[in-house]
Design an enzyme around this catalytic site. Structure first.
Site, PDB file in Angstrom:
ATOM      1  N   TYR A  68      24.039  40.163  29.111  1.00 50.72           N
ATOM      2  CA  TYR A  68      23.666  39.136  30.137  1.00 50.72           C
ATOM      3  C   TYR A  68      24.404  39.579  31.528  1.00 50.72           C
ATOM      4  CZ  TYR A  68      22.405  36.359  25.856  1.00 50.72           C
ATOM      5  OH  TYR A  68      21.595  36.170  24.638  1.00 50.72           O
ATOM      6  N   PHE A 220      16.399  29.898  22.088  1.00 56.43           N
ATOM      7  CA  PHE A 220      15.341  28.980  22.755  1.00 56.43           C
ATOM      8  C   PHE A 220      15.476  27.480  22.311  1.00 56.43           C
ATOM      9  CE2 PHE A 220      13.060  33.167  24.203  1.00 56.43           C
ATOM     10  CZ  PHE A 220      14.027  33.492  24.923  1.00 56.43           C
ATOM     11  N   LEU A 222      15.379  24.684  23.375  1.00 56.01           N
ATOM     12  CA  LEU A 222      14.436  24.088  24.233  1.00 56.01           C
ATOM     13  C   LEU A 222      13.210  24.740  24.697  1.00 56.01           C
ATOM     14  CD1 LEU A 222      17.502  22.714  26.568  1.00 56.01           C
ATOM     15  CD2 LEU A 222      16.384  21.568  24.743  1.00 56.01           C
ATOM     16  N   GLY A 223      13.000  25.846  24.029  1.00 54.35           N
ATOM     17  CA  GLY A 223      11.720  26.610  24.366  1.00 54.35           C
ATOM     18  C   GLY A 223      11.858  27.953  25.311  1.00 54.35           C
ATOM     19  N   GLY A 224      13.455  27.901  25.767  1.00 55.05           N
ATOM     20  CA  GLY A 224      13.526  29.078  26.497  1.00 55.05           C
ATOM     21  C   GLY A 224      13.135  28.991  28.094  1.00 55.05           C
ATOM     22  N   PHE A 225      12.708  30.143  28.434  1.00 56.94           N
ATOM     23  CA  PHE A 225      12.365  30.235  29.787  1.00 56.94           C
ATOM     24  C   PHE A 225      11.387  29.221  30.403  1.00 56.94           C
ATOM     25  CE2 PHE A 225      14.338  34.547  28.648  1.00 56.94           C
ATOM     26  CZ  PHE A 225      15.406  34.454  29.693  1.00 56.94           C
ATOM     27  N   PRO A 227      10.862  25.709  29.054  1.00 55.11           N
ATOM     28  CA  PRO A 227      11.081  24.533  28.387  1.00 55.11           C
ATOM     29  C   PRO A 227       9.969  23.837  27.682  1.00 55.11           C
ATOM     30  CG  PRO A 227      12.387  24.749  30.065  1.00 55.11           C
ATOM     31  CD  PRO A 227      11.285  25.661  30.481  1.00 55.11           C
ATOM     32  N   LEU A 228      10.197  23.210  26.498  1.00 56.13           N
ATOM     33  CA  LEU A 228       8.995  22.817  25.615  1.00 56.13           C
ATOM     34  C   LEU A 228       8.226  21.486  26.259  1.00 56.13           C
ATOM     35  CD1 LEU A 228      11.083  22.165  22.420  1.00 56.13           C
ATOM     36  CD2 LEU A 228       9.244  23.963  22.560  1.00 56.13           C
TER      37      LEU A 228
HETATM   38  N1  LIG Z   1      19.605  36.373  20.037  1.00 57.72           N
HETATM   39  C1  LIG Z   1      18.714  36.397  21.147  1.00 57.72           C
HETATM   40  O1  LIG Z   1      18.131  37.174  21.152  1.00 57.72           O
HETATM   41  C2  LIG Z   1      18.829  35.244  21.962  1.00 57.72           C
HETATM   42  C3  LIG Z   1      17.731  35.043  23.111  1.00 57.72           C
HETATM   43  C4  LIG Z   1      17.731  34.019  24.025  1.00 57.72           C
HETATM   44  C5  LIG Z   1      18.684  33.116  24.034  1.00 57.72           C
HETATM   45  N2  LIG Z   1      19.965  33.461  23.258  1.00 57.72           N
HETATM   46  C6  LIG Z   1      21.023  32.509  23.394  1.00 57.72           C
HETATM   47  O2  LIG Z   1      20.702  31.249  23.165  1.00 57.72           O
HETATM   48  C7  LIG Z   1      20.920  30.206  24.183  1.00 57.72           C
HETATM   49  C8  LIG Z   1      19.821  29.497  24.489  1.00 57.72           C
HETATM   50  O3  LIG Z   1      18.636  29.944  24.929  1.00 57.72           O
HETATM   51  P1  LIG Z   1      18.068  29.859  26.218  1.00 57.72           P
HETATM   52  O4  LIG Z   1      19.209  29.395  27.135  1.00 57.72           O
HETATM   53  O5  LIG Z   1      17.327  31.123  26.753  1.00 57.72           O
HETATM   54  O6  LIG Z   1      16.926  28.834  26.192  1.00 57.72           O
HETATM   55  P2  LIG Z   1      16.770  27.112  25.994  1.00 57.72           P
HETATM   56  O7  LIG Z   1      18.485  26.466  25.669  1.00 57.72           O
HETATM   57  O8  LIG Z   1      15.762  26.836  25.223  1.00 57.72           O
HETATM   58  O9  LIG Z   1      16.482  26.620  27.424  1.00 57.72           O
HETATM   59  C9  LIG Z   1      17.161  27.011  28.647  1.00 57.72           C
HETATM   60  C10 LIG Z   1      16.177  26.640  29.675  1.00 57.72           C
HETATM   61  O10 LIG Z   1      16.005  25.197  29.673  1.00 57.72           O
HETATM   62  C11 LIG Z   1      16.285  24.633  30.856  1.00 57.72           C
HETATM   63  N3  LIG Z   1      17.166  23.343  30.653  1.00 57.72           N
HETATM   64  C12 LIG Z   1      18.393  23.092  29.885  1.00 57.72           C
HETATM   65  N4  LIG Z   1      18.587  21.933  29.724  1.00 57.72           N
HETATM   66  C13 LIG Z   1      17.596  21.082  30.413  1.00 57.72           C
HETATM   67  C14 LIG Z   1      17.665  19.830  30.405  1.00 57.72           C
HETATM   68  N5  LIG Z   1      18.223  18.824  29.914  1.00 57.72           N
HETATM   69  N6  LIG Z   1      16.254  19.315  30.971  1.00 57.72           N
HETATM   70  C15 LIG Z   1      15.452  20.260  31.474  1.00 57.72           C
HETATM   71  N7  LIG Z   1      15.641  21.677  31.445  1.00 57.72           N
HETATM   72  C16 LIG Z   1      16.732  22.256  30.826  1.00 57.72           C
HETATM   73  C17 LIG Z   1      17.288  25.601  31.586  1.00 57.72           C
HETATM   74  O11 LIG Z   1      17.153  25.580  32.856  1.00 57.72           O
HETATM   75  P3  LIG Z   1      18.587  24.855  33.685  1.00 57.72           P
HETATM   76  O12 LIG Z   1      19.546  26.099  33.896  1.00 57.72           O
HETATM   77  O13 LIG Z   1      17.996  24.525  35.037  1.00 57.72           O
HETATM   78  O14 LIG Z   1      19.025  23.879  32.967  1.00 57.72           O
HETATM   79  C18 LIG Z   1      16.673  26.939  30.913  1.00 57.72           C
HETATM   80  O15 LIG Z   1      15.810  27.422  32.023  1.00 57.72           O
HETATM   81  C19 LIG Z   1      21.148  31.424  25.347  1.00 57.72           C
HETATM   82  O16 LIG Z   1      22.129  30.733  26.360  1.00 57.72           O
HETATM   83  C20 LIG Z   1      21.689  32.509  24.804  1.00 57.72           C
HETATM   84  O17 LIG Z   1      23.130  32.418  24.666  1.00 57.72           O
HETATM   85  C21 LIG Z   1      19.926  34.469  22.348  1.00 57.72           C
END
Ligand SMILES: NC(=O)c1ccc[n+]([C@@H]2O[C@H](COP(=O)([O-])OP(=O)(O)OC[C@H]3O[C@@H](n4cnc5c(N)ncnc54)[C@H](OP(=O)(O)O)[C@@H]3O)[C@@H](O)[C@H]2O)c1
Length: 300
Positions: A68, A220, A222-225, A227-228
């Protein structure tokens, strides 16, 4: 939020065969790097503030990777939190690299995995890594897993565990067959795959790992990039006086006791909102209504 206790963070979970116990509501650090998970964040002080707020709120499970940024997210974690509190469990992952063009490339040769462990140790400022996930790259453009042996890579991690550089091993983006293959090589303490209210491909795997006491850590959540978004989810959230993201996280906590959450955010406000989701109780009727969202999405 500074007095949040473990019950408010969803209770505790001990990774099997380990002395590592975490609260079920953790934090995923991927969003702390720059746009596209590449380069430095727009607001470095804000990134540090998110991490410090997470720990002040009781979070003791952070998911990261040295790819990252690359390196950026781990360096921010070190800057914000080192020396780390005893109870903090840092989970990292190996298997990819980010060349200068910002693309995502495989990095799963034995030497790349060994180098990846040393990159993580250096950038996090650690002598051993608590948990390392081997992240299989899967197939196609999506984030889903694809069959194929991961035995060579898991064996390399098992050797590094023998050497004391890694304490425990997990797998990520893995099929049930690959999880079983990895378990035949070494003890697997967690599986990190894509899963959320709508993306339910791993329903059977979640239940199987629960029976074995192995953590299932959805990425993901919350749905990832993107959000759901669902009108039913929004309506349910409104009825509960919560936000849709909080309901999506609470649903995961209710789904199975081996599910650990690592929602990602670059914002202190969203972090607080997400952690507060652990206080939501969903009735059987609400859970049934939420299950219908996945079923209706699957038909589309
Ligand atoms: N193993 C793998 O292949 C893999 C792949 C992807 C991710 N990951 C891990 O999984 C973790 C979680 O995944 P993720 O961060 O990609 O996706 P996520 O948690 O599903 O969603 C993150 C997205 O939601 C937004 N968000 C977060 N809280 C929110 C809220 N309360 N209201 C509205 N929007 C909100 C964030 O934007 P803001 O920053 O604006 O809040 C960001 O755009 C990552 O941080 C990473 O450590 C692992």
């Amino acid at each position: 939020m500074s007095n949040t206790n473990e019950i408010q963070l969803g209770g505790q979970f001990t990774f099997p065969g380990t002395s590592l116990t975490v609260k079920r509501m953790g934090y995923g650090a991927m969003q702390l790097a720059g746009p596209g998970v590449f380069g430095p964040p727009k607001d470095p002080a804000g990134a540090v503030a998110v991490l410090r707020e997470a720990l002040a709120s009781g979070v003791n499970h952070i998911d990261t990777s040295d790819f990252y940024g690359p390196h950026v997210t781990n360096q921010i974690i070190k800057q914000a939190l080192h020396p780390y509190p005893e109870e903090l469990v840092l989970v990292t992952k190996l298997g990819a690299r980010r060349p200068e063009d910002g693309s995502w490339q495989l990095a799963n040769s034995p030497q790349q995995l060994i180098d990846g462990v040393h990159d993580n140790l250096r950038n996090l400022g650690l002598e051993a890594l608590d948990i390392v996930n081997y992240r299989a790259m899967g197939g196609g453009a999506g984030h889903g897993p694809a069959e194929g042996s991961i035995g060579e890579q898991v064996s390399v991690l098992a050797d590094l565990k023998q050497q004391g550089l890694i304490r425990h091993i997990g797998v990520s983006n893995a099929t049930a067959t690959q999880v079983a293959e990895a378990q035949a090589i070494t003890d697997i303490v967690c599986v990190q795959n894509q899963y959320n209210l709508v993306q339910r491909d791993d329903d059977a795997l979640v239940d199987d790992l629960a029976k074995q006491g192995i953590a299932y850590v959805p990425f993901f959540p919350l749905g990832g990039f993107s959000p759901l978004q669902s009108s039913s989810l929004s309506a349910i959230a409104e009825q509960l006086g919560a936000t849709p993201m909080q309901v999506a996280l609470a649903w995961l906590l209710h789904r199975s006791p081996n599910i650990l959450l690592i929602p990602g955010t670059s914002s202190v406000g969203h972090l607080r909102e997400n952690l507060a989701a652990a206080q939501l109780t969903l009735s059987p009727e609400t859970l049934a209504d939420l299950d219908k969202i996945a079923a209706s999405e699957a038909k589309q």
